[in-house]
Design an enzyme around this catalytic site. Structure first.
Site, PDB file in Angstrom:
ATOM      1  N   ARG A  85      38.487  29.015  37.198  1.00  0.00           N
ATOM      2  CA  ARG A  85      38.259  30.458  37.003  1.00  0.00           C
ATOM      3  C   ARG A  85      39.475  31.043  36.278  1.00  0.00           C
ATOM      4  O   ARG A  85      40.593  30.947  36.790  1.00  0.00           O
ATOM      5  CB  ARG A  85      38.067  31.141  38.361  1.00  0.00           C
ATOM      6  CG  ARG A  85      37.966  32.638  38.238  1.00  0.00           C
ATOM      7  CD  ARG A  85      37.803  33.362  39.583  1.00  0.00           C
ATOM      8  NE  ARG A  85      37.923  34.778  39.306  1.00  0.00           N
ATOM      9  CZ  ARG A  85      38.681  35.635  39.976  1.00  0.00           C
ATOM     10  NH1 ARG A  85      39.355  35.249  41.032  1.00  0.00           N
ATOM     11  NH2 ARG A  85      38.758  36.894  39.609  1.00  0.00           N
ATOM     12  N   HIS A 130      40.808  41.288  34.483  1.00  0.00           N
ATOM     13  CA  HIS A 130      41.732  41.035  35.596  1.00  0.00           C
ATOM     14  C   HIS A 130      43.002  41.844  35.300  1.00  0.00           C
ATOM     15  O   HIS A 130      44.075  41.286  35.081  1.00  0.00           O
ATOM     16  CB  HIS A 130      41.995  39.542  35.736  1.00  0.00           C
ATOM     17  CG  HIS A 130      42.582  39.126  37.056  1.00  0.00           C
ATOM     18  ND1 HIS A 130      42.065  38.124  37.838  1.00  0.00           N
ATOM     19  CD2 HIS A 130      43.666  39.563  37.741  1.00  0.00           C
ATOM     20  CE1 HIS A 130      42.800  37.951  38.931  1.00  0.00           C
ATOM     21  NE2 HIS A 130      43.788  38.830  38.894  1.00  0.00           N
ATOM     22  N   GLU A 175      38.748  42.458  41.645  1.00  0.00           N
ATOM     23  CA  GLU A 175      39.359  43.376  42.602  1.00  0.00           C
ATOM     24  C   GLU A 175      39.538  44.792  42.062  1.00  0.00           C
ATOM     25  O   GLU A 175      40.675  45.268  41.890  1.00  0.00           O
ATOM     26  CB  GLU A 175      40.718  42.827  43.061  1.00  0.00           C
ATOM     27  CG  GLU A 175      40.637  41.480  43.749  1.00  0.00           C
ATOM     28  CD  GLU A 175      42.019  40.958  44.181  1.00  0.00           C
ATOM     29  OE1 GLU A 175      43.042  41.578  43.849  1.00  0.00           O
ATOM     30  OE2 GLU A 175      42.058  39.926  44.873  1.00  0.00           O
ATOM     31  N   ASN A 303      37.578  37.677  47.430  1.00  0.00           N
ATOM     32  CA  ASN A 303      38.937  37.141  47.556  1.00  0.00           C
ATOM     33  C   ASN A 303      39.408  37.474  48.955  1.00  0.00           C
ATOM     34  O   ASN A 303      39.378  38.635  49.364  1.00  0.00           O
ATOM     35  CB  ASN A 303      39.879  37.794  46.545  1.00  0.00           C
ATOM     36  CG  ASN A 303      39.500  37.451  45.109  1.00  0.00           C
ATOM     37  OD1 ASN A 303      38.663  36.576  44.872  1.00  0.00           O
ATOM     38  ND2 ASN A 303      40.106  38.122  44.166  1.00  0.00           N
ATOM     39  N   TYR A 305      42.574  36.809  51.865  1.00  0.00           N
ATOM     40  CA  TYR A 305      43.910  36.282  52.137  1.00  0.00           C
ATOM     41  C   TYR A 305      44.362  36.480  53.587  1.00  0.00           C
ATOM     42  O   TYR A 305      45.032  35.637  54.140  1.00  0.00           O
ATOM     43  CB  TYR A 305      44.945  36.949  51.215  1.00  0.00           C
ATOM     44  CG  TYR A 305      44.828  36.502  49.779  1.00  0.00           C
ATOM     45  CD1 TYR A 305      45.514  35.381  49.325  1.00  0.00           C
ATOM     46  CD2 TYR A 305      44.006  37.180  48.880  1.00  0.00           C
ATOM     47  CE1 TYR A 305      45.408  34.948  48.011  1.00  0.00           C
ATOM     48  CE2 TYR A 305      43.889  36.757  47.552  1.00  0.00           C
ATOM     49  CZ  TYR A 305      44.588  35.630  47.138  1.00  0.00           C
ATOM     50  OH  TYR A 305      44.470  35.194  45.844  1.00  0.00           O
ATOM     51  N   GLU A 363      39.004  33.590  45.410  1.00  0.00           N
ATOM     52  CA  GLU A 363      40.452  33.387  45.583  1.00  0.00           C
ATOM     53  C   GLU A 363      40.747  33.222  47.064  1.00  0.00           C
ATOM     54  O   GLU A 363      40.191  33.940  47.906  1.00  0.00           O
ATOM     55  CB  GLU A 363      41.285  34.591  45.107  1.00  0.00           C
ATOM     56  CG  GLU A 363      41.361  34.764  43.627  1.00  0.00           C
ATOM     57  CD  GLU A 363      42.181  35.990  43.229  1.00  0.00           C
ATOM     58  OE1 GLU A 363      43.072  36.404  44.012  1.00  0.00           O
ATOM     59  OE2 GLU A 363      41.920  36.530  42.152  1.00  0.00           O
TER      60      GLU A 363
HETATM   61  O1  IFM Z   1      47.871  37.062  42.210  1.00  0.00           O
HETATM   62  C1  IFM Z   1      46.870  37.849  42.797  1.00  0.00           C
HETATM   63  C2  IFM Z   1      45.637  37.875  41.912  1.00  0.00           C
HETATM   64  O2  IFM Z   1      45.924  38.284  40.614  1.00  0.00           O
HETATM   65  C3  IFM Z   1      44.616  38.824  42.492  1.00  0.00           C
HETATM   66  N1  IFM Z   1      44.363  38.544  43.884  1.00  0.00           N
HETATM   67  C4  IFM Z   1      45.493  38.347  44.751  1.00  0.00           C
HETATM   68  C5  IFM Z   1      46.465  37.347  44.146  1.00  0.00           C
HETATM   69  C6  IFM Z   1      47.671  37.119  45.091  1.00  0.00           C
HETATM   70  O3  IFM Z   1      48.341  38.310  45.311  1.00  0.00           O
END
Ligand code: IFM
Length: 458
Positions: A85, A130, A175, A303, A305, A363
């Site tokens: 990606r 992006h 995002e 995404n 985290y 992500e």
């Molecule tokens: O690096 C970023 C990415 O560009 C967008 N999502 C979160 C990642 C980590 O912070």
């Protein structure tokens, strides 16, 4: 090379057509910012403004991917990825921001990259935006202005006409929450504005741009299995303690962090919990906008985290929320809580409440303070925490599949260490370590683990 860690998970447990990949973004890896006709993006201007990024760093060189893409595709192949990606740099393709001049040299780069990927049996997933808006458009108001949605459609048209016969996954935006809020309200990201009205306008126009571009992309994507979707940031929100304040705040943070974009996309409305007299008057709504924004997508990218545990508001104007930090939890180098169960919970909830089609984790990854060691056998990076992070989140993804979520793929963030926006090179998320002075890519232990996992060897 591998840590002796047994995570009791194997690729065989996933559906055979599950897509395994890694992700990057143009400004974070490409470098070559002033060659072959590319003009500055908002990130070039922002990162060159004193005080905006860690040690004044910028993406001028980053991973030099623009020139080293063949080496990078070879790295992907070595890792055993099914898919890559990446994003398209808007000012590389349309240096004036609009169709007026199409920069064929810029388009050629992506054309060659796609061919190189396919020659190595790696499927391209392309993000059209992006975060690197052409600076010329920012000077006309950027995402605050409705006209930018038309220019985005021009970008989508130019790129999908050229690559539409070969690309498997099209992602309109990455995002939009971060573009809108971090770029326009907190000012931590380009264009660095600190105005809530600017943020709300930008968010609405980003979503409108997404909806307007969908039919344009569909007209041009001719690969038979091609699909188009969008990628949203997400977090699993729970109250930081048992107080009413924390519980109420958790609901609000969920509305702002997750539902603000999920609801217009999948229900054609902004969340009803947003106070009528506060949010809606700022939205530059025109008749029909919500119908456009909620046009069906083929897939949703999420995404994920960390979990968010709100306690109380410190400063609402900058969206500063104080959070609980359970001492028994583990944290990444950025202080993000490692909370794999949040991923399965979130997937289940999004599936149940919002979207029953294919979902991809576009992500997922973690930053740690990696140390490069030169040994007799060669350079190594031992990062057991990242291996554990990846394995546990992949395990959570498997849980969600078993619970019925139509999860179709997983992209690790990120292929190799890169320019982490305002944090510059100070946050390393890569499966491979980027040794900036030499541009060597050194596969970390976690990258070796992922590779062994993909080859069904763990
Ligand atoms: O690096 C970023 C990415 O560009 C967008 N999502 C979160 C990642 C980590 O912070």
């Amino acid at each position: 090379m591998l840590d002796n860690q047994d995570f009791s998970i194997s690729r065989n447990q996933f559906p055979a057509d599950f897509v395994w990949g890694a992700a990057t973004a143009a400004y974070q890896v490409e470098g070559s910012v002033d060659v072959d006709g590319r003009t500055p993006s908002i990130w070039d201007v922002f990162s060159h403004t004193p005080g905006k990024t860690y040690q004044g760093q910028n993406g001028d060189i980053a991973g030099d991917h623009y020139r080293r893409y063949k080496e990078d595709v070879a790295l992907m192949r070595q890792l055993g990825l099914d898919a890559y990606r990446f994003s398209v740099s808007w000012p590389r393709v349309l240096p004036e921001g609009r169709r007026g001049i199409v920069n064929h040299k810029g388009l050629d780069f992506y054309d060659k990259l796609v061919d190189e990927l396919l020659a190595n049996n790696i499927d391209p997933f392309v993000t059209l935006y992006h975060w690197d808006l052409p600076q010329v458009l920012q000077e006309k108001g950027g995402w605050k202005e409705r006209a930018t949605t038309e220019y985005f459609c021009e970008l989508a048209d130019v790129v999908t006409r050229r690559l539409g016969d070969r690309v498997k996954g099209w992602i309109t935006l990455n995002e939009p929450w971060v573009s809108a809020v971090t770029g326009h309200i907190t000012g931590e990201h380009a264009p660095g504005e600190t105005d809530i009205i600017a943020g709300v306008r930008a968010g609405h126009h980003l979503m409108l741009a997404h909806g307007l571009a969908l039919p344009v992309i569909r007209d041009n994507m001719t690969r038979p299995d091609a699909q188009v979707g969008i990628t949203l940031s997400s977090t699993y929100v729970e109250p930081g303690n048992d107080s009413t304040e924390a519980k109420d705040l958790a609901l609000l943070v969920d509305v702002i962090s997750n539902r603000l974009f999920l609801e217009p996309l999948f229900k054609g409305q902004y969340p009803k919990e947003l106070p009528d007299n506060f949010f809606l008057p700022m939205v530059p709504m025109e008749p029909g906008d919500l119908e456009i924004i909620s046009r069906p997508v083929d897939f949703l990218g999420l995404n994920y985290y960390f979990r968010t545990l709100p306690l109380n508001v410190e400063d609402f104007s900058t969206y500063t929320i104080r959070q609980a930090k359970p001492p028994e939890s583990q944290y990444t180098a950025l202080g993000w809580e490692v909370y794999p169960r949040g991923l399965s919970e979130l997937l289940n909830r999004v599936y149940k409440d919002y979207f029953q089609g294919p979902i991809y984790i576009t992500e997922n990854g973690a930053a740690y303070e990696d140390v490069l060691e030169e040994t007799k056998e060669g350079p190594v990076v031992h990062d057991p925490e990242r291996t554990a992070y990846l394995a546990q989140h992949i395990g959570a993804a498997l849980d969600a599949i078993k619970e019925g979520v139509p999860l179709k793929g997983y992209f690790a963030w990120t292929l190799y260490d890169n320019f982490e926006w305002a944090l510059g090179t100070n946050a390393r998320f890569g499966l491979a370590y980027l040794d900036y002075p030499t541009q060597r890519r050194i596969i970390k232990d976690s990258g070796h683990w992922y590779s062994q996992f993909l080859k069904n060897k763990v």
